[in-house]
Design an enzyme around this catalytic site. Sequence first.
Site, PDB file in Angstrom:
ATOM      1  CD1 TRP A  47      -3.025  -1.377   0.754  1.00 55.94           C
ATOM      2  CD2 TRP A  47      -1.476  -2.454   1.966  1.00 55.94           C
ATOM      3  NE1 TRP A  47      -3.495  -2.632   1.030  1.00 55.94           N
ATOM      4  CE2 TRP A  47      -2.577  -3.324   1.771  1.00 55.94           C
ATOM      5  CE3 TRP A  47      -0.380  -2.911   2.704  1.00 55.94           C
ATOM      6  CZ2 TRP A  47      -2.613  -4.624   2.284  1.00 55.94           C
ATOM      7  CZ3 TRP A  47      -0.413  -4.204   3.210  1.00 55.94           C
ATOM      8  CH2 TRP A  47      -1.515  -5.039   3.004  1.00 55.94           C
ATOM      9  CG  ASP A  48       3.832   4.467  -1.177  1.00 60.30           C
ATOM     10  OD1 ASP A  48       4.928   4.265  -0.639  1.00 60.30           O
ATOM     11  OD2 ASP A  48       3.556   5.522  -1.774  1.00 60.30           O
ATOM     12  CE1 TYR A  49      -1.573   3.114   3.750  1.00 60.87           C
ATOM     13  CE2 TYR A  49      -1.878   0.853   4.494  1.00 60.87           C
ATOM     14  CZ  TYR A  49      -2.410   2.039   4.040  1.00 60.87           C
ATOM     15  OH  TYR A  49      -3.771   2.171   3.882  1.00 60.87           O
TER      16      TYR A  49
ATOM     17  CE  LYS B 213       3.548   7.481   3.159  1.00 57.76           C
ATOM     18  NZ  LYS B 213       3.826   7.067   1.760  1.00 57.76           N
TER      19      LYS B 213
ATOM     20  NE  ARG C 213       0.440   6.612  -5.859  1.00 62.86           N
ATOM     21  CZ  ARG C 213       1.648   6.569  -5.275  1.00 62.86           C
ATOM     22  NH1 ARG C 213       1.875   5.692  -4.318  1.00 62.86           N
ATOM     23  NH2 ARG C 213       2.605   7.369  -5.665  1.00 62.86           N
TER      24      ARG C 213
END
Length: 684
Positions: free
Chosen positions: A354-356, A382, A542
């Site tokens: 999740w690009d956390y 995040k 995205r």
Amino acid sequence: MISRPWGIGLVFVGIACARQPGTVRFFQNCNRFGYCTDQLGRTTGPPVPVSESDWPSYGRTSYGDRHSPLRQIDTGNVSKLEVAWRFHTGEGAPEFKTRAPTALEVTPLVFRGTMYLSTPLGRVFALDPVTGAQRWIFDPHVDRTTQFGDFANRGVALWQDDGATAGPQCSLRIFIATIDTRLIALDAATGSLCTSFGTGGTVQLRDGLRNQPGFASEYEETSPPTVVDGVVVVGSAVADNSRIDAVSGEVRGYDARTGALRWTFDPVPQSATDPAHATWIGPNAHRSGAANSWTVFAADPVRKTVYIATSSPSVDYFGGERKGRNEYGNSVVAIQAATGRVLWHFQTVRHDLWDYDNASPPALVDMKVGGRSVAVVLQGTKTGQLFALDRETGKPVFPLTEGAVPSSDVPGEEAWPTQILGSGLPPLSPQSVTRDQIWGPTAEDRDGCRKRFDELRYDGVFTPPSTRGSLIIPSNVGGAHWGGVAFDPANDVVVVPTNRIAAVITLIPRAVFEATRGRATVGERIGTEYAMMRGTPFVLKRELFLAQSGAPCTPPPFGSLVAVSLRTRQIVWSVPLGTSEGLEKIGVHVPPDILGAINLGGPITTAGGLVFIGGATDRYFRAFDLKNGRELWKVALPAGGKATPMTYLGSDGRQYVVIAAGGDGKAWGWSDEVVAFALPQAAR
């Protein structure tokens, strides 16, 4: 990791340690850090406090708490603040024109009567902190034709050389990590190179990387280094979603005097003897890159430990080539500064899809737990969680909630079956959205948003990416973001800026994408982005979850400032941060009375009972009451204050508050100004 090619200096106080009366000790070292060691190497005293007047590290102290004990400016007089001086870096002039927009995101330092600040082009200025007058400038001559991504520099670090006698060149050093990945040491008195460091004053940070950059902007430096126990520790910024074997995200320690490499920590473990090695599964797993630490570090000079927060491994949204938990990625890692030995690590997200990233800098604070004082690491994420970890062990101070999360339906992907769903502290931002909560300023917007909601995959928090499109909340811009946290030690309250807008992630089969190619890849963290994710079967799309009109489909406020009590484990207050003004520049269109904006920038707290923060797209700099979150003052800046402010006491007896009002060349506007505010002389 950062989307499309996106500080903390340990400062010394010049006082030697003193032996305790009536105690006999044999000291090996009493230095300007303010701590001493005995012959067995044990720490024998607390560090000498940083002067109340100064702001000598990115987070004021090396601990990164961003709290100032100054109280001249308080809740009763903050409304009288006025501009004291303005400083232009000059980088708007034609001779400094760049291929990509730059972002002046620096947090200046003030130490011993001088202000030090850096620019996106790596130029370092020394200023008079009372007048803003320039004393000297250093220019590293960064190549302005390079297409850097996050073209920013958030500050410098200071280090006092305890082995040098008072007065000689480079006894007080400035370290800057430039966007083009050079670590440079300067004499703080003159701005000249410390030629005994590295090669002529410079260390090339690309040398020796396991995975070398494939293009110039794949590997950058945007945050300041930190210095602890005589070691300069440096991370890196790595471009997101380019390839599975992205440039490696090693964190490295260099001798602060000579520039010699002392150690390297690779967050993708390469040795089979490392316990984390087995958590990376598959023939390509250990070739993964990124998992880098691009945010600012915190350091504990007593424990001689640096605390780093790592990001997601490459690529962000597909982990089929790096199955397993991927430990050290998305973690807080405590590292012994002298040797690089990992003391402990705590993973906030398993097998990130999740690009956390842990983008928020860690903060080291002391808090009361069960009647006893505990030294902790605070980490905002995040995911909208705030973790409190024991500084010695990395164990959570409060009980965690871990539970099952949705599985992936993407061929080749194996989402980790559980995630941390609660940190023991209240969530900082919404963790989910229901169909009934879908928002829009008009009935048409709401109907369109609900129709899109029904088409997307959404199974609650940690819904994995999918080929039909998955709704992700919190999004890749948070929850908590790189703006970080500030701590009020009088009340054990943590203040955190957050974003509350959702994103949609779609994995497009590569063959389908190639058949419809013709759309340029857009490198926007806010907006729509396509990224190639080479080495996977998919191309990433995205975007924000918006109605056809450009209104968010999730309810306002879209950004908030949140205060959390560590004593009661409750939210003390939560208020909208920013207004809808300026949102149209990122394609978000809402009525003017809607509060709360997307924000990127950090807060500080003061003993005057105030929180200062810029950050929002509406370009205002604000002061809030620390007790209740009431806005007490705001002023329009020439561009967004997409930075963390700072405060100090000038030699004229006035307290100054300073923010870089540089914007980003896009949604936040652009400026080359640093602006200082103070009370009128008669109002003090």
